[in-house]
Design an enzyme around this catalytic site. Structure first.
Site, PDB file in Angstrom:
ATOM      1  N   ARG A 121       1.215  -1.322  -0.271  1.00 24.06           N
ATOM      2  CA  ARG A 121      -0.357  -0.119   0.013  1.00 24.06           C
ATOM      3  C   ARG A 121       0.571   1.364   0.287  1.00 24.06           C
ATOM      4  O   ARG A 121       0.930   2.339  -0.669  1.00 24.06           O
ATOM      5  CB  ARG A 121      -0.822  -0.007   1.144  1.00 24.06           C
ATOM      6  CG  ARG A 121      -1.445   1.265   1.706  1.00 24.06           C
ATOM      7  CD  ARG A 121      -2.326   1.843  -0.200  1.00 24.06           C
ATOM      8  NE  ARG A 121      -2.927   0.656  -0.652  1.00 24.06           N
ATOM      9  CZ  ARG A 121      -3.011   0.881  -2.138  1.00 24.06           C
ATOM     10  NH1 ARG A 121      -2.555   1.839  -2.364  1.00 24.06           N
ATOM     11  NH2 ARG A 121      -4.097  -0.112  -2.872  1.00 24.06           N
ATOM     12  N   LYS A 156       2.786  26.148  -4.145  1.00 24.05           N
ATOM     13  CA  LYS A 156       1.052  25.590  -3.903  1.00 24.05           C
ATOM     14  C   LYS A 156       0.916  24.336  -3.901  1.00 24.05           C
ATOM     15  O   LYS A 156       0.994  23.431  -4.454  1.00 24.05           O
ATOM     16  CB  LYS A 156       0.369  25.813  -4.328  1.00 24.05           C
ATOM     17  CG  LYS A 156      -0.350  27.685  -4.256  1.00 24.05           C
ATOM     18  CD  LYS A 156      -1.583  27.567  -5.088  1.00 24.05           C
ATOM     19  CE  LYS A 156      -1.113  29.804  -4.595  1.00 24.05           C
ATOM     20  NZ  LYS A 156      -2.687  29.927  -5.391  1.00 24.05           N
ATOM     21  N   LYS A 188       6.213  41.621  -3.628  1.00 24.91           N
ATOM     22  CA  LYS A 188       5.165  42.554  -3.772  1.00 24.91           C
ATOM     23  C   LYS A 188       4.541  42.915  -2.936  1.00 24.91           C
ATOM     24  O   LYS A 188       5.879  43.437  -2.524  1.00 24.91           O
ATOM     25  CB  LYS A 188       4.160  40.353  -3.010  1.00 24.91           C
ATOM     26  CG  LYS A 188       3.889  39.127  -3.846  1.00 24.91           C
ATOM     27  CD  LYS A 188       3.608  38.237  -3.060  1.00 24.91           C
ATOM     28  CE  LYS A 188       4.096  36.568  -4.363  1.00 24.91           C
ATOM     29  NZ  LYS A 188       2.722  35.841  -3.588  1.00 24.91           N
ATOM     30  N   GLU A 222       5.840  41.042  -8.865  1.00 27.33           N
ATOM     31  CA  GLU A 222       4.666  40.786  -9.077  1.00 27.33           C
ATOM     32  C   GLU A 222       3.999  42.188  -9.355  1.00 27.33           C
ATOM     33  O   GLU A 222       3.656  42.999  -8.851  1.00 27.33           O
ATOM     34  CB  GLU A 222       3.408  39.951  -7.928  1.00 27.33           C
ATOM     35  CG  GLU A 222       2.232  39.962  -7.896  1.00 27.33           C
ATOM     36  CD  GLU A 222       1.935  39.433  -6.688  1.00 27.33           C
ATOM     37  OE1 GLU A 222       1.847  37.962  -6.690  1.00 27.33           O
ATOM     38  OE2 GLU A 222       0.700  40.268  -5.691  1.00 27.33           O
ATOM     39  N   ASP A 243      -0.088  39.291 -12.490  1.00 29.60           N
ATOM     40  CA  ASP A 243      -1.389  38.363 -11.838  1.00 29.60           C
ATOM     41  C   ASP A 243      -2.544  38.679 -12.216  1.00 29.60           C
ATOM     42  O   ASP A 243      -2.865  39.903 -11.901  1.00 29.60           O
ATOM     43  CB  ASP A 243      -1.039  38.620 -10.339  1.00 29.60           C
ATOM     44  CG  ASP A 243      -1.593  38.131  -9.239  1.00 29.60           C
ATOM     45  OD1 ASP A 243      -2.140  36.815  -9.702  1.00 29.60           O
ATOM     46  OD2 ASP A 243      -2.393  38.627  -7.989  1.00 29.60           O
TER      47      ASP A 243
END
Length: 303
Positions: A121, A156, A188, A222, A243
């Site tokens: 598994r 992410k 940013k 950004e 963005d």
């Protein structure tokens, strides 16, 4: 002159540090055999189902794709098996990054039956998860067609699985963005606000300080309006992240920027939008969807 090739990479298996991967494998093993993750643990550790088999019983099985896939996890498989029993042997029939049809063999596993049943598994979990990322990435890359625009991943990722998931993106034909906070300066709004109230001068000052401290690290800024592009160009950033721009805004941005900075579009990227975005002359399109929207691929261990 912009140099897009400096702004991405493709992780290979040789780039990965085995030590944290071994930790992941041991965590998976502990979950099954020792109550890992439970505060109370267990008073009855072990695989009591597999223990019913004769100790000297051996088996040979084949890992097969049960649907069309882009494969990832073959390089990890021997390390998973070795964590359970050094006598378990893996013979690969395909390589990471290969495209397989339903029923195609991935490799064979042989050795003590008890150990193999215990390892089955976790082995499948790693292969199915990573192949899911690689397979979805391949679909996104295919949607770009023959465009020179490259598909990037993001940060992410599943905590603890970043290098594996980014490796899976590379196996699917995508490219790796920055690996973490350590290998790219990303400016940013919040960063720029710390340098003053004048947005243009703040950008110039922030980039200057970035280059003073870390001249070898690329600087990306950004922007979410066309006006901010001029601030980024005045600051001489390496990469401009556009963005959540509309298609029309992206067209204007690419023209405005020209060869003065590398362009990256992000935000709201879907597989359906990629064919149109592929025509705009962007250097990169980044999305976390190839990881966080991927689904596990069905892989079987058949006798």
């Amino acid at each position: 002159m912009k140099k897009p090739e400096r702004c991405c990479q493709r992780l290979t298996w040789a780039d990965l540090d085995l030590a944290p991967l071994q930790t992941l494998i041991q965590l998976a093993k502990s979950e099954d055999l020792a109550g890992g993750g439970l505060s109370r643990g267990t008073d009855t550790p072990g695989d009591h189902s597999s223990a019913l088999l004769d100790a000297d019983q051996t088996v040979k099985t084949t890992l097969r794709a049960r649907s069309p896939i882009t494969l990832c996890g073959v390089e990890l498989a021997p390390h998973v098996l070795a964590a359970y029993d050094p006598e378990l042997a893996f013979a690969a029939a395909a390589a990471d990054g290969d495209t397989l049809a339903r029923g195609d063999a991935i490799g064979t596993v042989s050795g003590p039956a008890r150990s193999l049943l215990s390892a089955e598994r976790p082995l499948l979990n790693f292969l199915q998860k990573l192949s899911g990322v690689a397979t979805l990435t391949q679909r996104y890359v295919d949607a770009l067609g023959n465009s020179s625009t490259r598909l990037l991943d993001t940060r992410k990722t599943t905590p603890g699985y970043r290098t594996l998931e980014k490796y899976a993106v590379a196996c699917g034909g995508g490219w790796n963005h920055r690996i973490g906070l350590f290998d790219r300066i990303m400016l940013k709004d919040n960063h720029l606000a710390a340098f003053g109230e004048n947005p243009r001068q703040s950008a110039i000052d922030a980039v200057a300080e970035s280059r003073r401290r870390h001249p070898q690290i690329l600087v990306e800024m950004e922007v979410d309006t066309l006006e901010q592009i001029e601030h980024a160009l005045a600051a001489r950033v390496d990469i401009i992240l556009l963005d959540n721009f509309s298609v029309d805004q992206l067209k204007q941005a690419v023209t405005l920027i020209g060869d003065r900075a590398v362009t990256e579009a992000s935000g709201g990227i879907t597989i359906e939008s990629l064919p149109e975005l592929a025509k705009l002359g962007l250097d990169f399109i980044s999305t976390g969807a190839t990881v966080h929207q991927s689904t596990w691929i069905d892989i079987g261990l058949d006798s």
